[in-house]
Enzyme design. Structure first.
Site, mmCIF file in Angstrom:
data_model
loop_
_atom_site.group_PDB
_atom_site.id
_atom_site.type_symbol
_atom_site.label_atom_id
_atom_site.label_comp_id
_atom_site.label_asym_id
_atom_site.label_seq_id
_atom_site.Cartn_x
_atom_site.Cartn_y
_atom_site.Cartn_z
ATOM 1 N N ASN A 1 0.822 -1.216 0.000
ATOM 2 C CA ASN A 1 0.000 0.000 0.000
ATOM 3 C C ASN A 1 0.853 1.262 0.000
ATOM 4 O OD1 ASN A 1 -2.684 -0.753 -0.203
ATOM 5 N ND2 ASN A 1 -2.940 -1.084 1.990
ATOM 6 N N ASP B 1 -5.654 -2.804 -3.398
ATOM 7 C CA ASP B 1 -6.995 -3.334 -3.666
ATOM 8 C C ASP B 1 -6.947 -4.445 -4.714
ATOM 9 O OD1 ASP B 1 -7.964 -1.519 -1.875
ATOM 10 O OD2 ASP B 1 -8.815 -0.162 -3.364
ATOM 11 N N GLU C 1 -6.204 -7.212 5.403
ATOM 12 C CA GLU C 1 -5.603 -8.249 4.561
ATOM 13 C C GLU C 1 -5.768 -9.643 5.154
ATOM 14 O OE1 GLU C 1 -2.184 -6.493 7.066
ATOM 15 O OE2 GLU C 1 -4.116 -5.879 6.252
#
Length: 402
Positions: free
Chosen positions: A268, A277, A303
């Site tokens: 990220n 994503d 996650e």
């Protein structure tokens, strides 16, 4: 007021109630296209009954008689289309158009024939029965027939037979010398009473079916994670508890697999949330594609993912986890994502008699923690409170869940 007129008034009120009910459902749930058509159909039913009240005051009955036939035929067709849309079946437009055109032509041809003539009455009622038969064909195409759906199918068939039986009743007790006399006859009172029962029964069943499926759809939406298309935590716990109760009654084990993406925060931070994503969606596909329909698969948050496989033991859970692990690691990197392979760690536990879902999740999560501490990208098993890492499979090995 005659008995038939009284029953007609009740039918008008009932049709208006159903038209309003289906309209409210359609307004509340905009995706319920079937409810819109059913509201339209029952609205036509109100118009049909209003025309029946107007008929006795007509010097020339033909325009109103033809309008009564047309409006009621279109109302039945609207019900067929509404049911097809609700069951997500393509409406038989060509068949309906052909049936409507043939029926209207036939009605014009028999409009001047004597009312007491049995062949004439059979030809008058046959189009209604044919429309009900089309409804039966549509109901039979519904792939998921449950109790309410089967009851509706039976009522459609019964209603079709009812139309075919009406000419014989009219020949027996008489339906009036002229169309204007119909509303004052015993035949009208009996015909409208039976029709009222069928209208109420069919309307209630269709309303219950739509409400049942709308509520199920709303429940599915509230229990589904939008990004991964898997169950969210609430959905996973609900379905998982149901599956756990089922295997408890059956006396078979179940395997709980908990998974966590490795170094997901770095993905990220380094590549952006869009890449993150994409990784979550890709991992969700791997989880879904490597299990059968029995499995309950969800995204618990962030996650972290979980899968519960009813009827599977620890070894089967291990095979599933290894299949997902290797498939996910070996898939091509997304152009907007990290250049290096993305991996995941897994913990597997087998259910114990009397164990709750949260306890089973806790043991699988402990095995996952062990996999993380031992280097990630591996599967660890929980054996009676002890977790054990598993070596990675040989290069090129294919692992499938049987």
């Amino acid at each position: 007021m005659s008995a038939a007129a009284f029953v007609l008034a009740i039918n008008l009120l009932v049709a208006a109630i159903f038209a309003t009910s289906f309209g409210v459902v359609a307004a509340y749930q905009r995706s319920a296209l079937g409810a819109r058509w059913l509201a339209f159909a029952y609205g036509l039913g109100v118009c049909n009954i209003a025309l029946e009240f107007i008929l006795p005051y007509q010097a020339d009955h033909r325009p109103v008689s033809f309008a009564i036939f047309t409006v009621f035929l279109l109302a039945l067709a609207g019900c067929v289309v509404g049911m097809a849309h609700h069951y997500r079946i393509a409406p038989p437009w060509r068949l309906l158009a052909l049936a409507i055109a043939a029926s209207l032509t036939l009605n014009l041809l028999i409009l001047e024939l004597p009312r007491g003539d049995l062949p004439r009455n059979l030809l008058y009622q046959a189009p209604y029965a044919a429309m009900q038969a089309i409804g039966v064909l549509v109901a039979l195409k519904n792939p998921r027939k449950r109790a309410l759906d089967l009851a509706l199918l039976g009522l459609w068939a019964l209603s079709g037979l009812h139309f075919l039986g009406k000419p014989f009743l009219a020949a027996w007790i008489g339906s009036g010398a002229a169309p204007q006399d119909y509303i004052g006859t015993t035949y009208a009172a009996f015909s409208q009473s039976v029709g009222a029962v069928l209208v109420v029964a069919i309307g209630l069943l269709m309303l219950l079916i739509i409400l049942r499926d709308v509520m199920a759809e709303m429940t599915d939406r509230s229990e589904t994670d939008a990004l991964s298309s898997l169950l969210n935590r609430r959905g996973f716990e609900s379905r998982g508890n149901e599956a756990l109760c089922l295997i408890e009654r059956s006396g078979v084990p179940g395997a709980m697999i908990v998974a966590d993406l490795d170094y997901f925060k770095q993905i990220n931070d380094g590549y952006g949330h869009a890449a993150g994503d994409g990784v979550i969606a890709a991992f969700a596909r791997c989880l879904r594609d490597n299990c059968d329909q029995r499995a309950v698969v969800g995204r618990l948050g962030g996650e972290e993912f979980a899968a519960f496989i009813p009827g599977a033991n620890l070894a089967a859970g291990k095979l599933y986890a290894e299949a997902v692990r290797s498939t996910f690691r070996d898939q091509p990197a997304h152009p907007a994502g990290p250049a290096l392979p993305v991996t995941a760690s897994f913990g597997v536990a087998q259910s114990r008699p009397g164990e709750t879902l949260s306890e089973l999740l806790r043991r699988a999560d402990a095995a996952l923690y062990e996999a993380k501490t031992k280097g990630r990208d591996r599967v660890c098993l929980a054996f009676s409170g002890t977790v054990h890492p598993l070596p990675a499979p040989e290069p090129g090995a294919v692992v499938k869940l049987s």
